[in-house]
Write a protein that holds these residues in place. Structure first.
Motif, mmCIF file in Angstrom:
data_model
loop_
_atom_site.group_PDB
_atom_site.id
_atom_site.type_symbol
_atom_site.label_atom_id
_atom_site.label_comp_id
_atom_site.label_asym_id
_atom_site.label_seq_id
_atom_site.Cartn_x
_atom_site.Cartn_y
_atom_site.Cartn_z
ATOM 1 N N MET A 187 0.724 -1.100 -0.004
ATOM 2 C CA MET A 187 0.083 0.033 0.052
ATOM 3 C C MET A 187 0.934 1.383 -0.166
ATOM 4 O O MET A 187 0.368 2.447 -0.185
ATOM 5 C CB MET A 187 -0.973 0.005 1.176
ATOM 6 N N HIS A 214 6.426 -4.670 -0.714
ATOM 7 C CA HIS A 214 5.938 -5.504 -1.387
ATOM 8 C C HIS A 214 5.384 -4.980 -2.844
ATOM 9 O O HIS A 214 5.386 -3.805 -2.859
ATOM 10 C CB HIS A 214 4.581 -6.406 -0.908
ATOM 11 N N ASP A 215 5.494 -6.057 -3.813
ATOM 12 C CA ASP A 215 5.061 -5.284 -5.079
ATOM 13 C C ASP A 215 3.766 -5.598 -5.710
ATOM 14 O O ASP A 215 3.453 -5.371 -6.902
ATOM 15 C CB ASP A 215 6.201 -5.780 -6.202
ATOM 16 N N THR A 216 3.048 -5.396 -4.635
ATOM 17 C CA THR A 216 1.380 -5.831 -4.892
ATOM 18 C C THR A 216 0.915 -5.021 -6.061
ATOM 19 O O THR A 216 0.131 -5.397 -7.137
ATOM 20 C CB THR A 216 0.703 -5.516 -3.535
ATOM 21 N N ARG A 217 1.028 -3.539 -6.027
ATOM 22 C CA ARG A 217 0.531 -2.888 -7.044
ATOM 23 C C ARG A 217 1.804 -1.956 -7.654
ATOM 24 O O ARG A 217 1.717 -0.917 -8.523
ATOM 25 C CB ARG A 217 -0.005 -1.665 -6.253
ATOM 26 N N GLY A 218 2.868 -2.750 -7.960
ATOM 27 C CA GLY A 218 3.861 -2.499 -9.004
ATOM 28 C C GLY A 218 4.778 -1.184 -8.483
ATOM 29 O O GLY A 218 5.443 -0.737 -9.202
ATOM 30 N N LEU A 219 4.903 -0.882 -7.108
ATOM 31 C CA LEU A 219 5.347 0.210 -6.701
ATOM 32 C C LEU A 219 6.757 0.113 -5.869
ATOM 33 O O LEU A 219 7.264 0.963 -5.367
ATOM 34 C CB LEU A 219 4.319 1.238 -5.882
ATOM 35 N N ALA A 251 -2.418 -10.748 -5.363
ATOM 36 C CA ALA A 251 -1.364 -9.838 -5.081
ATOM 37 C C ALA A 251 0.257 -10.633 -5.413
ATOM 38 O O ALA A 251 0.151 -11.753 -5.188
ATOM 39 C CB ALA A 251 -1.413 -9.367 -3.766
ATOM 40 N N SER A 252 0.892 -9.787 -5.833
ATOM 41 C CA SER A 252 2.418 -10.408 -5.838
ATOM 42 C C SER A 252 2.977 -10.135 -4.752
ATOM 43 O O SER A 252 2.582 -9.570 -3.774
ATOM 44 C CB SER A 252 3.130 -9.742 -7.234
#
Lengths: 327, 327
Positions: A187, A214-219, A251-252
């Motif tokens: 987040m 974490h790279d959940t949203r590519g950030l 999520a990744s």
């Protein structure tokens, strides 16, 4: 401050978390010998720290039920620290008996995330970890505290920065060596990372501060650039991007070690991690866990991996020749 | 300079390139009516510009063989510019006849990439584009030049910054409205982006400068943060991350529009793009192109898409309860 600058050889300390945070999330049990071999290969890559395992209840996390055997079986490499996750007093006793370098304690910055993840409120968690810290005091084991959901909670949304700062303050008061600001469910965003890193560095200059994205949203890598610009020099990452979050379907996972090392190296930072060796390890993970990993470097190669020009343009690039173009 | 700062409502101008750069790379031919419907939906999302199609030879790029029909079939939305790729004089004539707002010319900063992509050397390309610019002069059509391989060449490796600056200078001298610095095969990295953006902005302050990133090595959003810190306010992106590069096997494509809008919005920038509508469009692309798109937001949802706490911790999170933890 908050200026993006070339690394100019500045050392960045990377902790590889795949053996704990990555494997914990996998459906398969990776055999103890395979875990030991993986950790030994990672140790030789140049990481500053490896998170080896978790001294949780074997029933709670069966994937890591072999914590003692793994910790005792690995070949320690000089200059590499070996950290383990320690949830409570029982875990601390087991971990200390295994000659660990660092105990990584964990609680959440969000009340509902702490309740979901640890089945108690934040105050109860804090008091339990305080006991663990007291237990470890006087041994040679360093203490780090990972603060989950430091950039947002999947149930509550925003987590007030003051809640995070307050926990950092309380653990600093207990004399811990470091804290890790964990973006547990992906987040975090760059300007938020700037602010929190700036304040933690400003008010706790002696604390070792690690960022766990974490790279959940590519950030994750954008957030890393933001953290670097505030002078952060410690990062967690996971080979092959293993890991994830049970509360964010699809999520990744953790930021991918080889992708991060690749970027840091291009930016002129010194991670001391051998990228070729690391990428080889990440490629080999598929055979251990039964599925492909999703890192960019494993898939596309490094920036410096050049391609041969097509021998016959006509044959190779039918759709792209003539006045067909690719911008 | 080069400082990451909250957007504070600063406008960022987004160009959606999926209809041209994205569909050009797909194996299937998307029906003309479906292309028109896609562009019309994208137009209503709030993009500043849409790259509609390419006036190349239908034989060279069959996927875009319906350029005239598409350009004439779309419903233009006030405030949205419609750009098309124009490779040569023939393309320019066809495009001008279709009432376009902008002609996007293209050549490469690398000799071998230009030869491979356009089957001529850079000087020949420059001279051809100079003619095209002369042809367009005096019409209402604006000219942009996309400079491919501005951050590296898949065949040669590094591309000297002076080669890029020299081309920007020569096109600026021909009076073009803007240039796009294209990271065609995903070789850009943040500190490199800083330098090039800083120099282009410094020496060509009147030029509209757009950044076009590919996410081949996971760096597109990190590079975006670097470009933002140098005051860049124009970006290309592709819904669903469609696009790619024929010379980098396994590489992912253009930076994903919804992932970029999501980040920019969290950072406080104003893209004027409706993220919910855009994400819906990207989700629907799979039915047009026959495979899933790989954007993060399509997969994992937005930061603000909160999750319900599990009703029964025991049932839902067997592996994570008790003293099992997720940092």
């Amino acid at each position: 401050m908050s200026s993006i600058q070339p690394g100019q050889g500045k050392r960045i300390f990377m902790q590889e978390v795949c053996p704990r945070d990555g494997l914990q999330n996998e459906a398969v049990f990776v055999e103890t010998a395979d875990k030991i071999a993986l950790i030994d290969r990672l140790s030789l890559c140049g990481f500053a720290k490896v998170e080896v395992t978790s001294f949780t209840s074997p029933k709670a996390i069966p994937a890591l039920r072999d914590a003692e055997a793994v910790m005792k079986g690995i070949q320690k490499v000089a200059g590499v620290e070996y950290s383990v996750l320690v949830p409570n007093m029982r875990g601390a006793e087991r971990a200390i008996a295994c000659n660990i370098d660092e105990a990584n304690l964990v609680m959440s910055c969000s009340e509902s995330h702490n309740n979901t993840n640890l089945r108690m409120g934040r105050e109860a968690s804090f008091n339990q970890l305080k006991q663990v810290i007291r237990e470890i005091e006087g041994t040679s084991v360093a203490v780090n505290v990972s603060l989950s959901a430091a950039f947002g909670c999947p149930f509550e949304g925003n987590v007030p920065e003051k809640d995070v700062m307050s926990l950092v303050d309380r653990f600093a008061g207990l004399g811990v060596r470091g804290v890790t600001l964990c973006d547990t469910t992906g987040m975090a965003y760059p300007t938020q990372v700037l602010n929190l890193c700036r304040n933690v560095k400003k008010f706790f200059p002696a604390l070792e501060v690690t960022l766990h994205f974490h790279d959940t949203r590519g950030l994750a890598l954008a957030n890393t650039v933001a953290a670097l610009s505030e002078g952060i020099d410690r990062f967690d990452s996971s080979a092959g991007g293993l890991g994830g979050c049970p509360y964010a379907p699809g999520a990744s996972g953790n930021v991918c070690s080889e992708d991060m090392v690749h970027m840091l190296s291009l930016m002129g930072f010194d991670t001391q991690v051998n990228l070729a060796d690391l990428t080889g390890i990440s490629r080999s993970l598929a055979s251990l866990i039964g599925h492909e990993v999703h890192g960019s470097i494993v898939r596309a190669g490094r920036r410096d991996d050049l391609h041969a020009m097509p021998e016959s343009l006509e044959q190779s690039f039918k759709g792209f020749i003539k006045d067909g173009v690719k911008a």
